[in-house]
Motif scaffolding. Sequence first.
Motif, mmCIF file in Angstrom:
data_model
loop_
_atom_site.group_PDB
_atom_site.id
_atom_site.type_symbol
_atom_site.label_atom_id
_atom_site.label_comp_id
_atom_site.label_asym_id
_atom_site.label_seq_id
_atom_site.Cartn_x
_atom_site.Cartn_y
_atom_site.Cartn_z
ATOM 1 N N LEU A 1 0.825 -1.209 0.000
ATOM 2 C CA LEU A 1 0.000 0.000 0.000
ATOM 3 C C LEU A 1 0.862 1.263 0.000
ATOM 4 C CD1 LEU A 1 -2.775 -1.076 2.513
ATOM 5 C CD2 LEU A 1 -2.998 -0.816 0.030
ATOM 6 N N GLN B 1 1.173 3.633 -5.165
ATOM 7 C CA GLN B 1 0.881 4.889 -5.865
ATOM 8 C C GLN B 1 2.041 5.321 -6.754
ATOM 9 O OE1 GLN B 1 -2.237 6.450 -5.885
ATOM 10 N NE2 GLN B 1 -1.274 7.428 -7.653
ATOM 11 N N PHE C 1 -6.575 5.740 -7.745
ATOM 12 C CA PHE C 1 -7.621 4.981 -7.072
ATOM 13 C C PHE C 1 -8.952 5.712 -7.200
ATOM 14 C CE2 PHE C 1 -3.992 3.026 -5.112
ATOM 15 C CZ PHE C 1 -4.407 1.731 -4.817
ATOM 16 N N HIS D 1 -11.386 2.123 -2.992
ATOM 17 C CA HIS D 1 -10.356 1.335 -2.322
ATOM 18 C C HIS D 1 -10.931 0.690 -1.064
ATOM 19 C CE1 HIS D 1 -5.918 1.010 -0.886
ATOM 20 N NE2 HIS D 1 -6.438 -0.138 -1.229
ATOM 21 N N VAL E 1 -11.441 -2.912 -5.232
ATOM 22 C CA VAL E 1 -10.553 -1.796 -5.554
ATOM 23 C C VAL E 1 -10.807 -1.443 -7.014
ATOM 24 C CG1 VAL E 1 -8.157 -1.059 -5.828
ATOM 25 C CG2 VAL E 1 -8.797 -2.538 -3.913
ATOM 26 N N LEU F 1 -9.249 1.098 -9.986
ATOM 27 C CA LEU F 1 -8.232 2.034 -10.450
ATOM 28 C C LEU F 1 -8.672 2.605 -11.784
ATOM 29 C CD1 LEU F 1 -5.131 -0.267 -9.873
ATOM 30 C CD2 LEU F 1 -5.961 1.526 -8.345
#
Length: 115
Positions: free
Chosen positions: A22, A26, A36, A39, A55, A57
């Motif tokens: 995590l 990014q 994101f 999430h 999740v 994206l």
Amino acid sequence: MSAYGFAHLRVRRPHPEILEYLERIQATLDPFGGRFVIHGEPVEVVEGEWPGSMVLLKFPSMERARAWYASPAYQEILHLRTDHIDGDLLLIEGVGPDYDPSERAAKLRARAQQH
């Protein structure tokens, strides 16, 4: 056309490597314009059942989404998630602002009549 990375994460086994993942993900998304949109929890299930979390994206294009997934930076951290979370990841092309689901229905109806 935007593209999306959709992950359905079903079984999570807590582990410090997930936190590292995590903390690092990014930086792998930034060069490809990824961000994101959704999430994890909480989710409100209004139909059926939803085991796990989600999740989502967003990328500027399918090409950028594929390039992100294949990038050395992401491949380097991927195992930090997959070693501890069971799930699926899909890359999906989005639809444009003029998308009309009735046009899809017409194409599906025509295809069904051919068979």
